[in-house]
Scaffold this motif. Structure first.
Motif, PDB file in Angstrom:
ATOM      1  N   GLN A 254       0.832  -1.204   0.000  1.00 51.81           N
ATOM      2  CA  GLN A 254       0.000   0.000   0.000  1.00 51.81           C
ATOM      3  C   GLN A 254       0.867   1.254   0.000  1.00 51.81           C
ATOM      4  O   GLN A 254       0.607   2.211  -0.746  1.00 51.81           O
ATOM      5  CB  GLN A 254      -0.925  -0.021   1.221  1.00 51.81           C
ATOM      6  CG  GLN A 254      -1.989  -1.102   1.184  1.00 51.81           C
ATOM      7  CD  GLN A 254      -2.655  -1.319   2.533  1.00 51.81           C
ATOM      8  OE1 GLN A 254      -2.398  -0.593   3.496  1.00 51.81           O
ATOM      9  NE2 GLN A 254      -3.505  -2.328   2.614  1.00 51.81           N
ATOM     10  N   ARG A 258       1.226   4.059  -3.133  1.00 51.21           N
ATOM     11  CA  ARG A 258       1.011   5.489  -2.875  1.00 51.21           C
ATOM     12  C   ARG A 258       2.255   6.304  -3.238  1.00 51.21           C
ATOM     13  O   ARG A 258       2.148   7.389  -3.813  1.00 51.21           O
ATOM     14  CB  ARG A 258       0.673   5.714  -1.404  1.00 51.21           C
ATOM     15  CG  ARG A 258      -0.731   5.267  -0.986  1.00 51.21           C
ATOM     16  CD  ARG A 258      -0.837   5.287   0.535  1.00 51.21           C
ATOM     17  NE  ARG A 258      -2.184   4.964   0.990  1.00 51.21           N
ATOM     18  CZ  ARG A 258      -3.068   5.864   1.393  1.00 51.21           C
ATOM     19  NH1 ARG A 258      -2.753   7.145   1.394  1.00 51.21           N
ATOM     20  NH2 ARG A 258      -4.272   5.503   1.798  1.00 51.21           N
ATOM     21  N   ASP A 429      -3.356   2.812   9.518  1.00 46.85           N
ATOM     22  CA  ASP A 429      -4.076   4.062   9.278  1.00 46.85           C
ATOM     23  C   ASP A 429      -3.652   4.684   7.944  1.00 46.85           C
ATOM     24  O   ASP A 429      -2.457   4.914   7.701  1.00 46.85           O
ATOM     25  CB  ASP A 429      -3.812   5.043  10.421  1.00 46.85           C
ATOM     26  CG  ASP A 429      -4.573   6.328  10.261  1.00 46.85           C
ATOM     27  OD1 ASP A 429      -5.798   6.332  10.416  1.00 46.85           O
ATOM     28  OD2 ASP A 429      -3.924   7.357   9.952  1.00 46.85           O
ATOM     29  N   GLU A 430      -4.611   4.983   7.068  1.00 42.39           N
ATOM     30  CA  GLU A 430      -4.292   5.526   5.752  1.00 42.39           C
ATOM     31  C   GLU A 430      -3.657   6.907   5.837  1.00 42.39           C
ATOM     32  O   GLU A 430      -2.776   7.237   5.028  1.00 42.39           O
ATOM     33  CB  GLU A 430      -5.563   5.582   4.890  1.00 42.39           C
ATOM     34  CG  GLU A 430      -6.094   4.209   4.502  1.00 42.39           C
ATOM     35  CD  GLU A 430      -7.250   4.304   3.525  1.00 42.39           C
ATOM     36  OE1 GLU A 430      -7.614   5.437   3.140  1.00 42.39           O
ATOM     37  OE2 GLU A 430      -7.784   3.248   3.150  1.00 42.39           O
ATOM     38  N   ASP A 431      -4.069   7.710   6.792  1.00 42.81           N
ATOM     39  CA  ASP A 431      -3.471   9.037   6.939  1.00 42.81           C
ATOM     40  C   ASP A 431      -1.994   8.925   7.312  1.00 42.81           C
ATOM     41  O   ASP A 431      -1.156   9.667   6.792  1.00 42.81           O
ATOM     42  CB  ASP A 431      -4.218   9.850   7.997  1.00 42.81           C
ATOM     43  CG  ASP A 431      -5.596  10.280   7.524  1.00 42.81           C
ATOM     44  OD1 ASP A 431      -5.824  10.314   6.295  1.00 42.81           O
ATOM     45  OD2 ASP A 431      -6.452  10.581   8.381  1.00 42.81           O
ATOM     46  N   GLN A 433      -0.060   6.351   6.661  1.00 40.86           N
ATOM     47  CA  GLN A 433       0.623   5.855   5.471  1.00 40.86           C
ATOM     48  C   GLN A 433       0.990   7.010   4.540  1.00 40.86           C
ATOM     49  O   GLN A 433       2.088   7.045   3.977  1.00 40.86           O
ATOM     50  CB  GLN A 433      -0.249   4.843   4.732  1.00 40.86           C
ATOM     51  CG  GLN A 433      -0.354   3.488   5.386  1.00 40.86           C
ATOM     52  CD  GLN A 433      -1.129   2.506   4.523  1.00 40.86           C
ATOM     53  OE1 GLN A 433      -1.293   2.706   3.327  1.00 40.86           O
ATOM     54  NE2 GLN A 433      -1.615   1.426   5.133  1.00 40.86           N
ATOM     55  N   GLN A 434       0.072   7.968   4.394  1.00 42.68           N
ATOM     56  CA  GLN A 434       0.347   9.104   3.522  1.00 42.68           C
ATOM     57  C   GLN A 434       1.460   9.976   4.102  1.00 42.68           C
ATOM     58  O   GLN A 434       2.281  10.524   3.358  1.00 42.68           O
ATOM     59  CB  GLN A 434      -0.923   9.932   3.306  1.00 42.68           C
ATOM     60  CG  GLN A 434      -0.818  10.929   2.172  1.00 42.68           C
ATOM     61  CD  GLN A 434      -0.519  10.275   0.828  1.00 42.68           C
ATOM     62  OE1 GLN A 434      -1.065   9.222   0.498  1.00 42.68           O
ATOM     63  NE2 GLN A 434       0.364  10.890   0.054  1.00 42.68           N
TER      64      GLN A 434
END
Length: 460
Positions: A254, A258, A429-431, A433-434
């Protein structure tokens, strides 16, 4: 059951002698690089395979001493419509004690069969790798993808401008409606559309592949900066697993996807992934992929586990010529280098099967490569320290197999300890990861700005 047909001249017939093996699991791992079929059993399986030539191409696998039970038949349900190599799977009792698997193929393949001894959570495995007869040129694919993206961006600009002009031209389109003459679309498009590719190239959703001798293609290849991103593990190798079951192979993929999108948004920069799905890539093949696109930088992405859940923080590693810089670095390198044994590498058919070859690769790694790797590692580590904890505040060094390309600055990033409950939650958590993506992107861009790659003549 359809007849198997005649075997191709020189087809591989391999057998692993055993009796009474019971199949306990079957798995299909489809990917554009290759599709892997794994049969797991409580004892070594006896099997042979061959390709047919009469009618549609098929791969036929005969399993000795087997009955067509539920475990094998589950294979049919695992086949995905988007599998690049397998169109259909049929299973039948060919003889009283022989089960025949017939795989209808979508394209010619080079099947490879090998057995794996029990390791980690796996028992005996019989593996069939279906690789294309003709390997795709990864650099050519990267350039074509770059040009498709440029055309799509240009079309988006055209569409947005055309939509604006259309609204101005429509009744009630705004205060400038009465004073703006509607320009003809053919006069506007050439002024805003970027020139991507030869002027004579036809506009199409799927462009015709340019000739390998195309000078314009060669020029674009030479001017492109390429970053190879390597999400660790994959397929049969899940990597480390967190307290609630988060798998390293999933989270690093993932992050890699990104980061590829983020880097691809920079003009003149292109990212290549060593894997873009859930499949296994041997360590030496990851290095080879980066070398085939003649990458300017290699970044391997991981999220390791430790013996205790208290370990935490990000780390960055470069290659070492003199051994590991710490006991922890040596331990982590040993774990990552064991990926081939878990993921399933055919050592008999591997080009990296001899310890002398591994030593030669390490000897080829120049001091300049390691020096550049330490520089980019420091940039990335500094950025990671701004968003979370660091396990060590200096770039560490160890003998990681994926860092041994002698001509490419290479780093391995442990984004966090997935074995730490708090860090596992952040990795999920996607945030966050970003945030990791932005930290990695910023470090890479800063290093490239300070150390612009030398002009190179890429072989397309």
């Amino acid at each position: 059951m359809a007849a198997a047909g005649a075997a191709l001249p020189g087809a591989v017939l391999a057998a692993v002698q055993a009796a009474g093996a019971r199949i306990v699991g079957v798995r299909l791992w489809p990917a554009k690089d290759y599709t892997r079929l794994t049969l797991e059993s409580d004892a070594p399986l006896q099997a042979r395979h061959f390709l047919t030539i009469d009618g549609p191409t098929r791969l036929v696998i005969d399993l000795q001493g087997q009955q067509a039970g539920a475990a094998l038949r589950a294979l049919v349900e695992q086949l995905r419509p988007d599998d690049p190599y397998i169109a259909a799977v049929r299973i039948g009792q060919y003889e009283r004690d022989v089960v025949r698997l017939v795989l209808d193929l979508k394209q010619p393949v080079r099947p490879q069969q090998f057995a794996l001894e029990p390791v980690a959570a796996y028992r005996h495995r019989l593996v069939f790798d279906l690789r294309p007869e003709r390997e795709v040129d990864p650099l050519l694919s990267l350039l074509q993808d770059h040009e498709r993206s440029a055309r799509a961006a240009g079309q988006a600009v055209d569409d947005a401008l055309g939509d604006l002009l259309g609204r101005l031209d429509a009744p009630g389109g705004g205060p400038r409606q009465a004073t703006v003459a509607p320009p003809a679309a053919p006069q506007v498009a050439p002024q805003v559309a970027p020139q991507a590719g030869p002027a004579a190239a036809p506009a199409a959703d799927t462009p015709r592949p340019p000739r390998r001798t195309d000078p314009a293609l060669q020029q674009r290849a030479d001017r492109l900066v390429v970053v190879a991103l390597d999400p660790g593990h994959g397929g049969e190798d899940p990597g480390a697993i967190g307290p609630t079951g988060l798998r390293e192979k999933d989270v690093v993929l993932q992050i890699g996807l990104r980061l590829r999108e983020r880097l691809n948004s920079v003009p003149g920069l292109r990212a290549m992934l060593t894997r873009d799905g859930d499949y296994f890539v041997p360590l030496h093949e990851r290095v080879r992929k980066a070398q085939r696109v003649q990458a300017d930088l290699f970044v391997s992405i991981h999220a390791d586990a430790f013996m205790t859940p208290q370990a935490r923080g990000a780390s960055v590693f470069a290659l070492s010529e003199r051994g590991a810089s710490s006991a922890a670095a040596r331990w982590i390198a040993a774990k990552e280098n064991a990926s081939d044994a878990v993921g399933g590498l055919d050592l008999a058919g591997s080009a990296i099967k001899d310890a002398q070859v591994l030593r030669a690769l390490l000897d080829m790694s120049t001091a300049a490569q390691i020096k550049d790797s330490l520089r980019v590692g420091r940039e990335v580590l500094a950025n990671l320290g701004r968003i979370g904890n660091l396990h060590k505040r200096e770039v560490e060094q160890a003998g990681f197999a994926v860092l041994k390309a002698p001509d490419i600055p290479s780093i391995l990033v442990e984004t966090a300890f997935i074995s730490n409950p708090q860090e596992e939650a952040r990795l999920r958590d996607e945030d966050y990861q970003q945030h990791l993506v932005e930290a990695l992107h910023g470090g890479i861009r800063r290093w490239l700005a300070r150390n612009p790659p030398l002009a190179r003549r890429r072989t397309v």
